[in-house]
Design an enzyme around this catalytic site. Structure first.
Site, short mmCIF file in Angstrom:
data_model
loop_
_atom_site.label_atom_id
_atom_site.label_comp_id
_atom_site.label_asym_id
_atom_site.label_seq_id
_atom_site.Cartn_x
_atom_site.Cartn_y
_atom_site.Cartn_z
N GLU A 120 -35.40 44.07 12.22
CA GLU A 120 -36.21 42.85 12.21
C GLU A 120 -36.67 42.49 13.63
O GLU A 120 -37.81 42.06 13.83
CB GLU A 120 -35.41 41.71 11.58
CG GLU A 120 -35.23 41.90 10.08
CD GLU A 120 -34.34 40.85 9.43
OE1 GLU A 120 -34.81 40.17 8.51
OE2 GLU A 120 -33.19 40.71 9.86
N GLU A 173 -28.83 44.58 4.08
CA GLU A 173 -28.22 43.29 3.73
C GLU A 173 -27.85 43.17 2.25
O GLU A 173 -26.89 42.49 1.90
CB GLU A 173 -29.19 42.15 4.10
CG GLU A 173 -29.32 41.90 5.59
CD GLU A 173 -30.28 42.84 6.31
OE1 GLU A 173 -30.52 42.63 7.51
OE2 GLU A 173 -30.79 43.79 5.68
#
Length: 697
Positions: free
Chosen positions: A105, A125
């Protein structure tokens, strides 16, 4: 220092430096924002490169901060990414080795990305019951397209950088750099230093020829595959939002769903399991830097199902194995089974032919104990009877070299007693593999009174090498897993006597999420094994009540799948469990002989009696120091006994139900005239925790 700053000519280089995987902890996050501000304030700097020291660009969030105030302290990851994105000077991410989670990210917030080949790219995640919470669901579809991004986010699996770089139309990587990555990244930064406007991933559009149909297809597929896990479907919804919402609205939506998932019991359970697996290797009184012994040659005594499966673990890891048997026919049978297992993998495309041949070339056999004199580790996998173990360990004591580790695969027997058969008890340890040993992840490492610390450290390290979750247990009858399963099995037997059928009990527990109910599990493992253990155990504990139904079953010769008859009937070559009229008749007769009138028993009672029996015995195991922490017990049950992952293990589940509620239910079970009231007396630790308002995990 968690992030360093250097200037190379007119390029500033910010290096993440937070071993082992440059987790984005508070100091590292602050180091990045400070570096960006410093570079923007320096007239001599024209461009910025962000890279990672050591063996990672960044593995994402720093797991050491989870649950601590530092994880939320500003600048948070979103703040860091905004700072990078809003930089007046171009920022280039130089990616290598590992770029996952928040690390990916962060790179997506940079204006450009260059990569070394072989970097593992992932947003994992979902495996923690979450979704990427720092823009990953909105930015990744903009650079890789909807389908590729969806697959990466929903699966959580890593993909090699060069594969992603080869996709047509991808905008994730601007360049793949062979050779020195930092030099190449600096050269690239110089090339783009004057280009304006600076490209931002947020400005790109997500396109797909038929987005609505595709998203609906994924919803249906993912929904069917992840019914007990909410995160995968939420991932689908957030990625779909990148198509329909403005970027900032998509980020808000992503954050909202991320926060909701953080609070779900499933995410809490998955995070508990994630940390539990890492904590299992930490032994309170064995320092992490304890020197370990070299294990270059392994010997296994016994070529049966367990011995063959154990051997395969070491062959798979490239460690030579010698198998010893008493008779050539037994050796031949064992080697044929190993070959058959490997050939099955080759046929399914899971193993290449050359790898299969390489593994078999590491295997040798013998009928002589003397041939084990060079082994660094010797594991016995012989019949579960103390006299048999005694003869094996006395023979090993004569031939094994000094410093060789002698391990027993016993599932219940006293490891201290086994160690006493040798003149080197410090070198003896339990290594309890679970069947099938080449498949099951759990390895119970049983620490004897005299087991040396370096032996323990060596076996734990070896567990990682052979891809097992190794959990330390002290010595007691059955160690952690089988001591607890005894109470679970006793409850299953009492349920039959009180009115259940094997099928009803199994279905209730499987609906709760177990891979297999107690009776199907017995048929798979072999009911005769449990019978042999009961004969010994209940001779030693004559006052312990248990249901005789399992003994009656074995007296009928119904040992399980291997005899095509156990609690269920089986057809040749098939594993389908078919309810048996003969078994129901036997249970009903036994019930009548005991004078018990059957009653209707709910699925809720079945599950509570079985699961809370594990919890109560687990609390006793913790209290006695057999397990050093509750998460170790949960890892045993998640990796060895088919406990549902999304419930986190029996101890985690008890916390989620609430220990006060568990105790109230147990008090109710004490009043059942056909159950063992003394067992349902809550463990002292449970009472103490309830009084203090604390939890097990």
């Amino acid at each position: 220092m968690s992030a360093s700053y250097e200037v190379h000519g007119n390029v500033a280089v910010i290096t993440l430096n937070n071993p082992p995987v440059n987790g984005l902890g508070f100091e590292t996050r602050k180091g990045v924002t400070d570096g960006i501000e410093r570079a923007n304030a320096d007239a001599g700097v024209q461009a910025i490169v962000i890279t990672g020291a050591g063996k990672a660009f960044s593995g994402g969030a720093d797991i050491r901060e989870f649950g601590k105030p530092a994880a939320l302290a500003a600048p948070n990851l979103g703040d860091v990414i905004r700072t990078v994105e809003q930089s007046d000077k171009p920022v280039v991410a130089a990616i290598h080795t590992v770029c996952m989670g928040g690390g990916l990210e962060l790179s997506l917030g940079c204006h450009y990305r260059v990569t070394a080949p072989g970097a593992q790219i992932a947003l994992p995640e979902v495996k923690l019951g979450l979704l990427p919470g720092a823009g990953g669901t909105q930015r990744l579809p903009r650079v890789l397209g909807l389908e590729t991004a969806m697959n990466i986010i929903v699966s959580g699996e890593p993909v090699k950088s060069e594969l992603l770089a080869s996709l047509p139309g991808q905008k994730l990587f601007d360049k793949v750099i062979e050779g020195n990555l930092l030099e190449g990244a600096i050269a690239f930064a110089k090339e783009v230093a004057d280009k304006r406007p600076l490209p931002k991933v947020r400005d790109l559009k997500v396109s797909h020829p038929n987005p609505e149909a595709y998203v609906q297809f994924v919803r249906n597929t993912v929904g069917a595959m992840s019914k007990n896990f909410p995160a995968p479907l939420k991932c689908v919804e957030t990625v779909a939002a990148s198509l329909t919402k403005k970027f900032d609205d998509g980020i808000t939506f992503e954050r909202e769903l991320f926060v909701n998932l953080m609070l779900t019991p499933e995410s809490k359970a998955l995070r508990h399991a994630f940390f539990g697996e890492r904590a299992a290797s930490k032994i309170p009184d064995v320092p992490e830097d304890t020197p370990v012994r070299k294990i270059e040659k392994v010997a296994v005594i016994g070529a049966g199902t367990m011995g063959g499966g154990i051997s395969m673990n070491f062959l798979n890891a490239g460690i030579p194995v010698t198998i010893l048997e008493m008779k050539q026919e037994a050796l031949d049978r064992g080697i044929a089974t190993i070959r058959k297992n490997y050939e099955g993998q080759v046929k399914k495309g899971k193993l290449k032919q050359d790898k299969y041949e390489q593994r078999m070339s590491l295997l040798s056999t013998t009928l002589q104990y003397g041939d084990l004199k060079d082994a660094d580790l010797i594991i016995e996998a012989v019949f579960e009877e103390l006299g048999v173990k005694e003869s094996v360990f006395k023979a090993l004591d004569e031939v094994a070299k000094p410093g060789a580790i002698l391990a027993s695969n016993t599932s219940t027997l006293d490891v201290n007693k086994i160690a006493s058969f040798t003149k080197r008890p410090q070198d003896v340890v339990g290594m309890h593999f679970f069947s099938p040993a080449n498949v099951m992840k759990l390895l119970e490492v049983v620490r004897g009174e005299k087991t040396a610390k370096d032996v323990l450290a060596t076996v734990m390290q070896l567990g990682k090498k052979i891809k097992k979750t190794a959990v330390v247990s002290g010595v007691c009858d059955g160690f952690i897993g089988n001591r607890m399963i005894e109470q679970y099995s006793r409850q299953a037997g009492f349920l039959l006597e009180e009115g259940c059928t094997p099928e009803q009990v199994d279905k209730a527990v499987e609906k709760f999420g177990f891979a297999m109910g107690p009776f199907r599990m017995g048929d798979l493992a072999g009911n005769d094994i449990g019978w042999a253990i009961r004969k010994r155990r209940y001779q030693e504990k004559p006052n312990m009540r248990y249901s005789k139904t399992a003994d009656l079953l074995c007296e009928m010769g119904r040992y399980g799948q291997k005899t095509q008859a156990g609690w269920y009937d089986y057809q040749a070559g098939k594993r389908d469990a078919i309810p048996s009229a003969a078994v129901v008749e036997m249970i009903e007769k036994h019930r009548k002989d005991l004078g018990i009138t059957p009653r209707k028993i709910s699925d809720e009672e079945i599950v509570q009696r079985l699961v809370f029996s594990l919890v109560n015995e687990g609390a006793k195991i913790l209290d006695e120091g057999i397990a050093s922490k509750a998460s170790d017990i949960d890892m045993v049950y998640l990796t060895g006994y088919g406990f549902p992952l999304w419930r986190g293990g029996p101890m985690c589940y008890a916390d989620q139900v609430g220990l006060w509620n568990v105790l109230q239910t147990m008090k109710r079970f004490q009043k059942n005239p056909h159950d063992d009231a003394s067992f349902w007396e809550p463990a002292p630790l449970l009472k103490k925790l309830v009084e203090e308002g604390r939890s097990l995990t």
